[in-house]
Design a protein around this motif. Structure first.
Motif, short mmCIF file in Angstrom:
data_model
loop_
_atom_site.label_atom_id
_atom_site.label_comp_id
_atom_site.label_asym_id
_atom_site.label_seq_id
_atom_site.Cartn_x
_atom_site.Cartn_y
_atom_site.Cartn_z
N GLN A 1 4.97 0.59 4.44
CA GLN A 1 4.50 -0.78 4.55
C GLN A 1 4.41 -1.30 5.98
OE1 GLN A 1 7.03 -4.07 3.32
NE2 GLN A 1 8.74 -2.68 2.97
N LEU B 1 4.95 0.86 -0.26
CA LEU B 1 4.18 0.00 -1.16
C LEU B 1 3.55 0.78 -2.30
CD1 LEU B 1 2.35 -2.26 1.46
CD2 LEU B 1 4.43 -2.77 0.16
N HIS C 1 -3.12 0.84 4.21
CA HIS C 1 -2.51 0.29 3.01
C HIS C 1 -3.51 0.33 1.88
CE1 HIS C 1 0.76 -2.26 5.23
NE2 HIS C 1 0.95 -0.95 5.31
N LYS D 1 2.43 -6.57 -6.89
CA LYS D 1 2.40 -7.84 -6.15
C LYS D 1 1.66 -7.76 -4.82
CE LYS D 1 5.39 -11.65 -4.72
NZ LYS D 1 6.80 -12.13 -4.65
N PRO D 2 1.83 -6.69 -4.02
CA PRO D 2 1.09 -6.62 -2.75
C PRO D 2 -0.44 -6.60 -2.93
CG PRO D 2 2.91 -5.05 -2.75
CD PRO D 2 2.76 -5.56 -4.14
#
Length: 409
Positions: free
Chosen positions: A161, A179, A166, A90-91
């Motif tokens: 996160q 994440l 990221h 999802k991220p």
């Protein structure tokens, strides 16, 4: 007259002695019990007190509520596991570009699948772990499009996160603070923790599953020892309470520390000589088994659930891909990671006095692992993960410089 008085006196003394003996037996003192039974009854001496009954009712209510709220996966388990993949991806739902891959390249080992062939950068931090992963990747080459990803073989996740770079890094375990994208650990095939009993690593889940499933079914509940059991190294202080409880109450708990790689003296095992390691099969002799996290999630959990023993799982932060479908009070007993000796003792005494519930939950844990964590499910998870991840790539990967081809053994 004196003779008659002597007879009455002897009779009276015999009667008093008889009543004392009966009273001792009826109150449960230890005159005719083994020392172990005696210790057990003494440790549980207040278990029918009003306070204890109140605590017992609390646990009964919690279990009843868990049963009412539990909705098992009624679909094919591999489709259910897709929920975990969806959450982890999802991220990155807006897409993954080349720059995001470059930003996190140092977080793991780069893999590519190009024209149905598997490639990896030359260096792998843990070769056995990479080999365990590659066993699964090699099986799906003709089912996926060209792709590339960074796979972390360290014990801990990489993408915090709240700060730092990221990007999509594959890791076997994580907490909600990370994440990372979970994948089935290398230890399903090889590269698991190496101890004296398993010098090449635990590995080969299919073999362990078959053996432990057999032992779990052959070891009847009433033939198991009514005590809690744990053997493991002192990875964290979260394990100390159980170890200390065992030293105070060895009838209730048999828990000891073994050596780990950092062991230097008995101080590293709470001032006691390290205990020998114990096979998974030996664990199945006990009714109650404890599972603690290691550096991250513990590989032990899936193994001991197959014993058909009641598993007490300490802490709920660290997970593997299948953990979300194991429910507290349904498949295992949750224990807070900072639980005191008294709290652990209370839980054990509750289930000692509620054997039907203990056996029911133990069977639930066994059934979930036996039915839903086979190697075919691991294959399926890998395939769905790579397919869905690849769809998020905004570019077409090309074979990188210095990448070497990985072929089957």
């Amino acid at each position: 007259m004196n003779t008659l008085l002597m007879i009455y006196t002897k009779f009276y003394l015999l009667l008093i002695g008889f009543l004392i003996i009966r009273g001792t037996e009826s109150t449960g003192t230890c005159s005719k019990k083994s020392s172990e039974d005696c210790a057990s009854s003494t440790s549980n001496g207040n278990k029918y007190s009003e306070e204890a009954n109140g605590e017992f009712e609390k646990y009964e209510a919690i279990i009843d509520a868990a049963k009412r709220e539990y909705e098992p996966c009624t679909d094919n388990i591999c489709k259910c596991y897709n929920q975990v993949i969806s959450k982890d991806l999802k991220p990155f739902r807006s897409g993954i570009n080349e720059e995001s891959i470059r930003n996190i390249k140092s977080k793991g080992t780069k893999y590519q699948i190009i024209d149905n062939k598997l490639y990896r950068e030359n260096d792998c931090l843990f070769p056995a772990r990479c080999s365990g992963v590659e066993h699964y990747l090699l099986k799906l080459l003709h089912k996926v499009n060209n792709t590339e990803f960074i796979l972390n073989t360290r014990d801990w996740p990489q993408i915090f996160q709240h700060h730092g770079p990221h990007g999509p890094v594959f890791s076997f375990s994580k907490t909600d603070d990370y994440l990372d994208i979970m994948y089935p650990a290398w230890a399903f095939w090889e590269g698991g923790p190496a101890i004296s009993l398993y010098p090449k690593g635990i590995g080969r889940w299919d073999q362990h599953r078959k053996l432990l499933g057999q032992v779990g079914n052959e070891t009847k509940w009433n033939d198991k020892m009514s005590k809690a059991f744990f053997r493991g190294s002192r990875t964290s202080s979260e394990r100390d309470a159980l170890i200390l409880l065992s030293r105070e109450n060895p009838v209730l708990v048999d828990a000891q520390y073994t050596k780990n790689q950092a062991w230097k003296s008995d101080a590293d095992t709470l001032h006691a000589p390290p205990a020998p390691e114990v096979s998974f099969e030996e664990h199945c002799k006990y009714k109650y088994l404890f599972n603690f996290r290691g550096v991250a999630a513990s590989f032990r959990l899936k193994h001991i659930l197959l014993c058909k023993s009641l598993v007490f799982h300490v802490g709920n932060d660290w997970i593997e891909f299948f953990y979300p479908f194991l429910r507290p009070w349904i498949h295992y007993i949750p224990v807070e990671r900072d639980a005191s000796k008294e709290k652990i003792k209370e839980l054990l005494e509750f289930f000692e006095n509620h054997q039907d519930l203990a056996q029911q939950i133990a069977n639930n844990g066994y059934n979930f692992i036996w039915n839903n964590l086979q190697l075919k499910h691991v294959d399926c998870y890998w395939l769905n993960l790579i397919k869905r991840y690849t769809k998020l790539l905004k570019y077409k990967p090309t074979l990188g410089e210095g990448m070497k081809e990985i072929v089957g053994k």
